[in-house]
Design an enzyme around this catalytic site. Structure first.
Site, PDB file in Angstrom:
ATOM      1  N   GLY A  55       5.292   4.989  16.656  1.00 44.67           N
ATOM      2  CA  GLY A  55       5.283   4.015  15.563  1.00 44.67           C
ATOM      3  C   GLY A  55       4.008   3.192  15.703  1.00 44.67           C
ATOM      4  N   ASP A 249       0.793   4.459   8.936  1.00 45.06           N
ATOM      5  CA  ASP A 249      -0.034   4.511  10.150  1.00 45.06           C
ATOM      6  C   ASP A 249      -1.475   4.111   9.882  1.00 45.06           C
ATOM      7  OD1 ASP A 249       2.307   6.517  10.532  1.00 45.06           O
ATOM      8  OD2 ASP A 249       1.599   5.956  12.529  1.00 45.06           O
TER       9      ASP A 249
HETATM   10  O1  MRU Z   1       4.698  10.120  14.989  1.00 45.82           O
HETATM   11  P1  MRU Z   1       5.326   8.763  14.923  1.00 45.82           P
HETATM   12  O2  MRU Z   1       6.782   8.769  15.249  1.00 45.82           O
HETATM   13  O3  MRU Z   1       4.557   7.746  15.740  1.00 45.82           O
HETATM   14  O4  MRU Z   1       5.178   8.357  13.398  1.00 45.82           O
HETATM   15  C1  MRU Z   1       5.559   7.065  13.006  1.00 45.82           C
HETATM   16  C2  MRU Z   1       5.484   6.859  11.536  1.00 45.82           C
HETATM   17  O5  MRU Z   1       5.035   7.696  10.789  1.00 45.82           O
HETATM   18  C3  MRU Z   1       5.919   5.523  11.023  1.00 45.82           C
HETATM   19  O6  MRU Z   1       6.420   5.640   9.740  1.00 45.82           O
HETATM   20  C4  MRU Z   1       4.702   4.595  10.995  1.00 45.82           C
HETATM   21  O7  MRU Z   1       4.116   4.499  12.255  1.00 45.82           O
HETATM   22  C5  MRU Z   1       5.040   3.240  10.521  1.00 45.82           C
HETATM   23  S1  MRU Z   1       5.973   2.413  11.771  1.00 45.82           S
HETATM   24  C6  MRU Z   1       6.197   0.882  11.611  1.00 45.82           C
END
Ligand code: MRU
Length: 373
Positions: A55, A249
């Site tokens: 995240g 992200d």
């Molecule tokens: O691969 P991840 O689990 O790190 O992906 C996370 C996401 O895509 C979330 O939607 C994004 O980081 C927003 S979190 C507040």
């Protein structure tokens, strides 16, 4: 997240116990609630790569604390390290942590702040540098808590008439310091007595929706129904979704949004079915140096995440059954980019950008730099 399961804790060094970044291991939820204590940079780097902590905001916070684990005192020489050596050691740690994951810009934003602290040190103040770095990482962590809360409040203004929302991946307390980004308005409304029903996409291949979002919403008493990713269109067609709400992200200057793979098709479906599509992200998720979303680097992850089902106890790093024949190729980008044109509004801790465009994003940031008196 409103349960007692903090995503990230910092353990300061005491006596013989070294400093550590203590993480709730997200590869094992919901089967087990285990923590992973990282006492070295390679351990923390590996934890970010393996999504023990994941995240966008949480990656930034963990990496900021991680800089403080740089091995400044481990020199074989009996002489104390020179100020230059100490700074070099922290710069190396920052560069190393920056190689962990490429898409979430919060990682680079947090590491830039830590670099600023190292740059500001003088030979006279070098002895204070370790504590200053801990203080900066703690500040990043604390600021994230209040930003998440503010996003919750702003986002709630958009969801007042909704009964049911759909979300993708995990953008809750597990992905941040607390409350989350996209889930924060849902928690905020729940606290005020307006409880939404949430559809959580499974979010293949690593199931952040079914494992993490469903877990944390359930812990908080918010009703959640898990659906397979390809079900969203049919739910919207049947009029069962009042809004889609996701995190991000990285957001480019023109408002294009990178988020977990599968977000873009949701935005297309939402437009077709006239369902609002909201993105909730702090201002440190914007990368104003990128003119548009096609410049956002997209992480390509291991084929094994698709070739095998999740292992025992939902551990995403224990291989389960073979799911793809060896002869077939697979492709596993972790993120996609949703054009700004499909976004109804972006919510930040500063407010709401409706129908985002480059000009509106620039105005949003200009207003932060020169707040109204
Ligand atoms: O691969 P991840 O689990 O790190 O992906 C996370 C996401 O895509 C979330 O939607 C994004 O980081 C927003 S979190 C507040």
């Amino acid at each position: 997240m409103t349960v007692d399961a903090e995503t990230i804790r910092y353990r300061a060094a005491t006596g013989d116990t070294p400093a550590a970044v203590d993480l709730l291991d997200q590869t094992r939820i919901p089967a087990e609630l285990e923590r992973l204590v990282c006492e070295s940079l390679p351990e923390l780097h590996d934890a970010i790569v393996r999504l023990v902590v994941r995240g966008a905001p949480a990656i930034g916070i963990a990496a900021a604390y991680g800089v403080t684990l740089a091995p400044v005192d481990s020199s074989a020489s009996p002489e104390p390290a020179s100020p230059e050596d100490v700074r070099r050691c922290y710069y190396d740690a920052i560069e190393y942590l920056a190689t962990s994951r490429p898409t979430a810009v919060n990682l680079f934003w947090a590491l830039d702040r830590m670099r600023g602290i190292v740059e500001a040190s003088t030979d006279e103040t070098i002895g204070d540098l370790p504590q200053r770095l801990i203080d900066e990482a703690t500040a990043i962590h604390d600021e994230d808590r209040s930003m998440c809360r503010a996003m919750g409040k702003h986002g709630a203004t958009l969801l007042g008439d909704c009964q049911t929302v759909l979300t993708h991946c995990n953008a809750g307390g597990l992905a941040t310091s607390q409350y989350g980004t996209a889930l924060s308005p849902i928690y905020y409304l729940h606290e005020k007595g307006h409880t939404l029903n949430v559809f959580a996409d499974e979010t293949r291949p690593l199931m952040q929706g079914s494992r993490l979002t469903a877990w944390e919403l359930s812990q908080a008493g918010v009703p959640v129904t898990v659906c397979i990713d390809s079900m969203a269109g049919s739910l919207m067609q049947r009029g069962l979704v009042d809004a889609v709400i996701v995190g991000s992200d990285r957001i480019a200057e023109n408002g294009d949004v990178a988020n977990k793979i599968g977000t873009y098709p949701l935005a297309v479906l939402a437009r077709y079915h006239d369902v609002p599509f909201y993105v909730v992200a702090p201002t440190n998720t914007f990368d104003l140096e990128l003119a548009s979303g096609d410049l956002i680097p997209i992480e390509q992850r291991s084929e094994d995440e698709m070739r095998y089902t999740l292992g025992a106890d939902s551990n995403v790093h224990t291989k389960g059954r073979m799911a793809v024949p060896r002869e077939a190729s697979v492709i596993n980008p972790a993120f996609d980019v949703t054009p700004a044109d499909l976004v109804t509004a972006i919510v930040t801790e500063q407010g709401v950008i409706k129908q985002p465009t480059r000009e509106k994003v620039q105005q949003h940031f200009a207003a932060i730099q020169t707040p109204a008196s």
